[in-house]
Motif scaffolding. Structure first.
Motif, PDB file in Angstrom:
ATOM      1  N   VAL A   1       0.137  11.594   3.977  1.00 54.99           N
ATOM      2  CA  VAL A   1      -0.240  10.392   3.245  1.00 54.99           C
ATOM      3  C   VAL A   1       0.849   9.333   3.378  1.00 54.99           C
ATOM      4  CG1 VAL A   1      -0.723   9.456   0.944  1.00 54.99           C
ATOM      5  CG2 VAL A   1      -1.630  11.692   1.589  1.00 54.99           C
ATOM      6  N   HIS A   2       0.445   8.082   3.579  1.00 58.80           N
ATOM      7  CA  HIS A   2       1.410   6.987   3.626  1.00 58.80           C
ATOM      8  C   HIS A   2       2.000   6.777   2.232  1.00 58.80           C
ATOM      9  CE1 HIS A   2       3.225   3.214   4.936  1.00 58.80           C
ATOM     10  NE2 HIS A   2       2.762   2.674   3.818  1.00 58.80           N
TER      11      HIS A   2
ATOM     12  N   LYS B   1     -10.234   1.989   1.369  1.00 58.41           N
ATOM     13  CA  LYS B   1     -11.096   2.677   2.330  1.00 58.41           C
ATOM     14  C   LYS B   1     -10.724   4.154   2.430  1.00 58.41           C
ATOM     15  CE  LYS B   1     -12.571   2.494   7.175  1.00 58.41           C
ATOM     16  NZ  LYS B   1     -12.428   1.792   8.479  1.00 58.41           N
ATOM     17  N   GLN B   2      -9.410   4.436   2.463  1.00 60.26           N
ATOM     18  CA  GLN B   2      -8.964   5.826   2.558  1.00 60.26           C
ATOM     19  C   GLN B   2      -9.369   6.635   1.333  1.00 60.26           C
ATOM     20  OE1 GLN B   2      -4.730   5.707   3.234  1.00 60.26           O
ATOM     21  NE2 GLN B   2      -4.966   5.795   5.453  1.00 60.26           N
TER      22      GLN B   2
ATOM     23  N   ARG C   1       0.828  -1.197   0.000  1.00 60.02           N
ATOM     24  CA  ARG C   1       0.000   0.000   0.000  1.00 60.02           C
ATOM     25  C   ARG C   1       0.866   1.253   0.000  1.00 60.02           C
ATOM     26  NH1 ARG C   1      -0.916   2.296   5.335  1.00 60.02           N
ATOM     27  NH2 ARG C   1      -2.676   3.334   4.336  1.00 60.02           N
TER      28      ARG C   1
ATOM     29  N   TRP D   1      -9.945  11.918   4.130  1.00 60.22           N
ATOM     30  CA  TRP D   1      -8.592  11.564   3.672  1.00 60.22           C
ATOM     31  C   TRP D   1      -8.263  12.275   2.363  1.00 60.22           C
ATOM     32  CZ3 TRP D   1      -6.425   9.509  -0.701  1.00 60.22           C
ATOM     33  CH2 TRP D   1      -5.095   9.093  -0.603  1.00 60.22           C
ATOM     34  N   ARG D   2      -9.221  12.302   1.451  1.00 65.35           N
ATOM     35  CA  ARG D   2      -8.977  12.972   0.173  1.00 65.35           C
ATOM     36  C   ARG D   2      -8.704  14.457   0.382  1.00 65.35           C
ATOM     37  NH1 ARG D   2     -13.615  10.056  -1.518  1.00 65.35           N
ATOM     38  NH2 ARG D   2     -14.768  12.036  -1.722  1.00 65.35           N
TER      39      ARG D   2
ATOM     40  N   ASP E   1     -12.746   7.892   1.383  1.00 63.73           N
ATOM     41  CA  ASP E   1     -13.044   8.747   2.535  1.00 63.73           C
ATOM     42  C   ASP E   1     -12.820  10.222   2.177  1.00 63.73           C
ATOM     43  OD1 ASP E   1     -13.381   9.965   4.949  1.00 63.73           O
ATOM     44  OD2 ASP E   1     -11.586   9.119   5.879  1.00 63.73           O
TER      45      ASP E   1
ATOM     46  N   GLU F   1      -7.122  -1.180   3.165  1.00 61.89           N
ATOM     47  CA  GLU F   1      -6.961   0.092   3.890  1.00 61.89           C
ATOM     48  C   GLU F   1      -6.830   1.264   2.931  1.00 61.89           C
ATOM     49  OE1 GLU F   1      -4.237   2.046   7.479  1.00 61.89           O
ATOM     50  OE2 GLU F   1      -3.983  -0.058   6.893  1.00 61.89           O
ATOM     51  N   ASP F   2      -6.042   1.086   1.870  1.00 61.37           N
ATOM     52  CA  ASP F   2      -5.904   2.146   0.877  1.00 61.37           C
ATOM     53  C   ASP F   2      -7.237   2.438   0.192  1.00 61.37           C
ATOM     54  OD1 ASP F   2      -3.274   2.684   1.337  1.00 61.37           O
ATOM     55  OD2 ASP F   2      -2.549   2.099  -0.648  1.00 61.37           O
TER      56      ASP F   2
END
Length: 361
Positions: free
Chosen positions: A295-296, A332-333, A223, A339-340, A336, A329-330
């Protein structure tokens, strides 16, 4: 669709009589059927592989133009495509009868159909208006669209939906500053050729092109975001594989290949291209510094490969993979809004720094 490995019949029901055009493509063997713009109400189970048909995709190509593509594992012959009025109910139906055939029969039929419909493999252009003022111009390219859904998430999210939503939100934030002109290569669920995306950026005299994507791979635990720039030699195997997937967009949408135009290889052109590449690298590094705060990122997040959408010789360009839809997880983010919003703010900060540096010479 009904049949076996030797013969299949396709039946499509319509509420009114459709104008139908079809042609064939190879590598892989495909039947491409074009319609006027169509609302598809097809259940997912109806597109599952069966008989001669190994894959079905469909969607909007351009305003007024929709397409279905049936992929086969080997050569085939189209016995008939007909449109008939229903006898006992309202509406019409299209019937296509397909049988297995030799490679030579397929090749002959393919040439015949393409000759009869030479424009069948090209989507209609989307007209763009160039702004009249001289503010910093940003072209945002939501990847994929229309018949090309892109990657698909573990819960069914299509990449084309994520990229368009994110691009629209980024455009809104940029315009709210009052400092930028912004153009989207697409503002709806429509397919665009890769070279059309580049053309829109160049015709609008963009100072920066950002292509938005969301990848998917077989490793579900992998991810994070990645920023790509253009290079003839990929920075690593994963970058090469990503570019290969993205560069297939035109082919997957059933477009015929066009001959690449040769550019004049003079010293001035080479200098412009080198300067553009340097600006692309500069922005990519600035963007990663900003994204890294919210951001990851993947390991080694600055990568490069031969992405066709980044090949404008006079527009600094980057491709941003927001994350991996194959990772729960990515996915879902990216769905969201909160997150965006953070990711949009990070990109906006990077653009502010880059634009200020360009304005300062």
């Amino acid at each position: 669709m009904a049949g076996d490995a030797n013969r299949v019949r396709i039946v499509l029901n319509f509420d009114r009589k459709p104008e139908v055009n079809w042609f064939l493509l190879r590598a892989p063997h495909r039947l491409v059927v074009d319609f006027p713009e169509t609302d598809f109400g097809i259940e997912e189970k109806e597109t599952e592989p069966r008989g001669l048909i190994s894959r079905v995709r469909y969607g909007r190509m351009a305003p007024g133009h929709s397409r279905m593509i049936y992929t086969m594992p080997g050569p085939f012959k189209v016995e008939e495509v007909s449109v008939l009025k229903n006898e006992t109910s309202p509406g019409y139906r299209m019937i296509a009868d397909i049988v297995s055939a030799s490679e030579s029969d397929f090749e002959s039929a393919m040439r015949e159909r393409l000759a009869a419909a030479p424009d069948a493999g090209t989507a209609k252009e989307v007209v763009k208006q160039k702004p009249t003022d001289d503010r910093f111009m940003i072209a945002i390219d939501p990847g994929h669209g229309g018949i090309d859904g892109g990657a698909r998430g573990v819960s069914g999210t299509f990449e084309k939906t994520i990229t368009l939503t994110f691009a629209q939100e980024l455009k809104k934030s940029l315009e709210a500053t009052g400092k930028y002109n912004v153009v989207l290569t697409r503002n709806e669920d429509v397919f665009l050729r890769l070279d059309e995306r580049v053309r829109i950026a160049r015709e609008n005299e963009a100072d920066l092109l950002i292509s938005i994507h969301a990848d998917a791979i077989s490793m579900r635990d992998f991810r994070g975001a990645t920023v790509y720039t253009l290079s003839d030699r990929a920075s690593d195997a994963e970058a090469a594989a990503t570019a290969a997937r993205e560069n297939l967009s035109d082919e997957l949408a059933g477009l015929t290949a066009e001959e690449e135009q040769d550019h004049v290889a003079d010293i001035l052109f080479d200098l412009i291209r080198r300067e553009t590449h340097a600006f692309s690298i500069h922005f990519a590094r600035t963007l990663l510094d900003s994204l890294g705060e919210t951001v990851h990122l993947v390991g080694n997040p600055l990568r490069s490969a031969g992405f066709l959408v980044l090949k404008a010789p006079d527009v600094p360009s980057v491709l941003v993979e927001l994350g991996y839809l194959s990772n729960p997880e990515d996915e879902k983010q990216m769905k969201d809004p909160a997150w965006r919003a953070k990711a949009v703010d990070s990109i906006l900060r990077a653009i502010n720094i880059f634009a200020a540096a360009r304005a300062g010479g």
